[in-house]
Design a protein around this motif. Structure first.
Motif, PDB file in Angstrom:
ATOM      1  N   ASP A  13       0.850  -1.185   0.000  1.00 38.97           N
ATOM      2  CA  ASP A  13       0.000   0.000   0.000  1.00 38.97           C
ATOM      3  C   ASP A  13       0.891   1.242   0.000  1.00 38.97           C
ATOM      4  O   ASP A  13       1.705   1.428   0.906  1.00 38.97           O
ATOM      5  CB  ASP A  13      -0.900  -0.008   1.235  1.00 38.97           C
ATOM      6  N   PRO A  14       0.771   2.118  -0.981  1.00 37.62           N
ATOM      7  CA  PRO A  14       1.642   3.303  -1.040  1.00 37.62           C
ATOM      8  C   PRO A  14       1.376   4.323   0.062  1.00 37.62           C
ATOM      9  O   PRO A  14       2.247   5.136   0.362  1.00 37.62           O
ATOM     10  CB  PRO A  14       1.343   3.896  -2.418  1.00 37.62           C
ATOM     11  N   GLU A  15       0.195   4.289   0.694  1.00 42.91           N
ATOM     12  CA  GLU A  15      -0.111   5.310   1.700  1.00 42.91           C
ATOM     13  C   GLU A  15       0.796   5.210   2.933  1.00 42.91           C
ATOM     14  O   GLU A  15       1.499   6.182   3.262  1.00 42.91           O
ATOM     15  CB  GLU A  15      -1.579   5.252   2.120  1.00 42.91           C
ATOM     16  N   PRO A  16       0.824   4.069   3.662  1.00 52.38           N
ATOM     17  CA  PRO A  16       1.735   4.028   4.817  1.00 52.38           C
ATOM     18  C   PRO A  16       3.200   4.098   4.416  1.00 52.38           C
ATOM     19  O   PRO A  16       4.005   4.739   5.099  1.00 52.38           O
ATOM     20  CB  PRO A  16       1.389   2.696   5.497  1.00 52.38           C
ATOM     21  N   ALA A  17       3.559   3.461   3.295  1.00 55.55           N
ATOM     22  CA  ALA A  17       4.960   3.500   2.861  1.00 55.55           C
ATOM     23  C   ALA A  17       5.398   4.923   2.544  1.00 55.55           C
ATOM     24  O   ALA A  17       6.506   5.345   2.902  1.00 55.55           O
ATOM     25  CB  ALA A  17       5.147   2.596   1.639  1.00 55.55           C
ATOM     26  N   GLY A  18       4.549   5.683   1.871  1.00 56.42           N
ATOM     27  CA  GLY A  18       4.885   7.054   1.532  1.00 56.42           C
ATOM     28  C   GLY A  18       4.981   7.943   2.752  1.00 56.42           C
ATOM     29  O   GLY A  18       5.864   8.816   2.834  1.00 56.42           O
TER      30      GLY A  18
END
Length: 284
Positions: free
Chosen positions: A191-196
């Motif tokens: 998921d790009p949200e937590p990683a970002g």
């Protein structure tokens, strides 16, 4: 694989659907309720014979792709989808994204909590909805641009957001925020949200980077939080976190124990705080 339970689950799922539910014409009068086997098979992209054998407890173990197709054809909920996988002896796939859509039922609960601060956040810390008391306590988050609604980002990058907490509470609060975000990032690695968010904060905040490297992991749970409110003073509030598994949403409710100074101050906030709804720093 539990063939008999899988067969029963498929039969019951098929029986509760009408052709209109899946975009099919009603057709000729049906002797029994629900979809026909060949209709489910067609919707799932498999042969009618293969599907029939599954319902008769004599089919081979379906692949993960086939299970996903069946779940889609039968319009299964997330819980039913996972149950289908378990019956077939498979681990359900991870859900990699958190929805920003809030179910009407959760919004109704939020509005009914008229005398206590409550807000809905996703597991990455983005505020999705607030009631009036939450706005009085921490500011009108929803009036800000979406990027500025994330409580973790604001705590580490906006000094004003920290002013709502006593200075001696900054370190434990920071640790709790980082530990929760690490758990979320590990649960949804694609998921790009937590990683970002992690990448941004590691680059922009030395404190966050230091705590992240300590590799503490913890989920949000019940706690006591202290708020330094500019109008009513120090509030010791019990924080209850209720989880909606469907979309990774958290209902966060702050209450004060009756008979305490914080209880009286919270009642005062209900009177004077609701009259002062100008945006200010936010906390969660």
């Amino acid at each position: 694989m539990n063939r008999s339970e899988l067969a029963d689950f498929l039969r019951r799922g098929r029986a509760r659907l009408n052709p209109a539910d899946v975009g099919l014409a009603p057709g000729a009068r049906r002797r029994t309720p629900g979809l026909r086997r060949e209709e489910v098979a067609s919707l799932a992209g498999m042969s009618a014979d293969y599907y029939t054998r599954l319902e008769q407890s004599r089919g081979p173990r379906p692949s993960r792709q086939m299970l996903t197709a069946l779940a889609r054809a039968l319009r299964l909920t997330d819980a039913e989808h996972d149950h289908l996988f378990h019956l077939a002896g498979e681990e359900p796939p991870r859900r990699e994204t958190a929805s920003t859509h809030v179910r009407p039922g959760l919004l109704l609960i939020l509005d009914r909590l008229y005398d206590t601060p409550a807000q809905l956040v996703n597991d990455c810390g983005e505020v999705l909805a607030q009631n009036a008391m939450a706005k009085a306590l921490v500011g009108d988050v929803m009036s800000r641009p979406r990027r500025e609604r994330n409580l973790v980002r604001r705590f580490f990058l906006d000094p004003a957001a920290r002013s709502l907490f006593p200075a001696e509470d900054h370190e434990p609060h920071a640790r709790a925020q980082v530990a929760n975000l690490r758990a979320v990032a590990a649960a949804r690695p694609d998921d790009p949200e937590p990683a970002g968010l992690v990448a941004e904060l590691r680059s922009a905040s030395e404190e966050f980077a230091r705590l992240w490297d300590e590799h503490e992991v913890a989920a949000r749970h019940r706690a006591t939080k202290r708020f330094q409110h500019p109008l009513v003073g120090l509030l010791d509030l019990d924080c209850e976190v209720m989880l909606s598994h469907e979309h990774h949403h958290l209902l966060v409710v702050h209450t004060a124990r009756p008979g305490t100074d914080s209880y009286e101050r919270l009642q005062l906030l209900r009177v004077v705080g609701l009259q002062d709804m100008t945006p200010r720093a936010t906390a969660g």
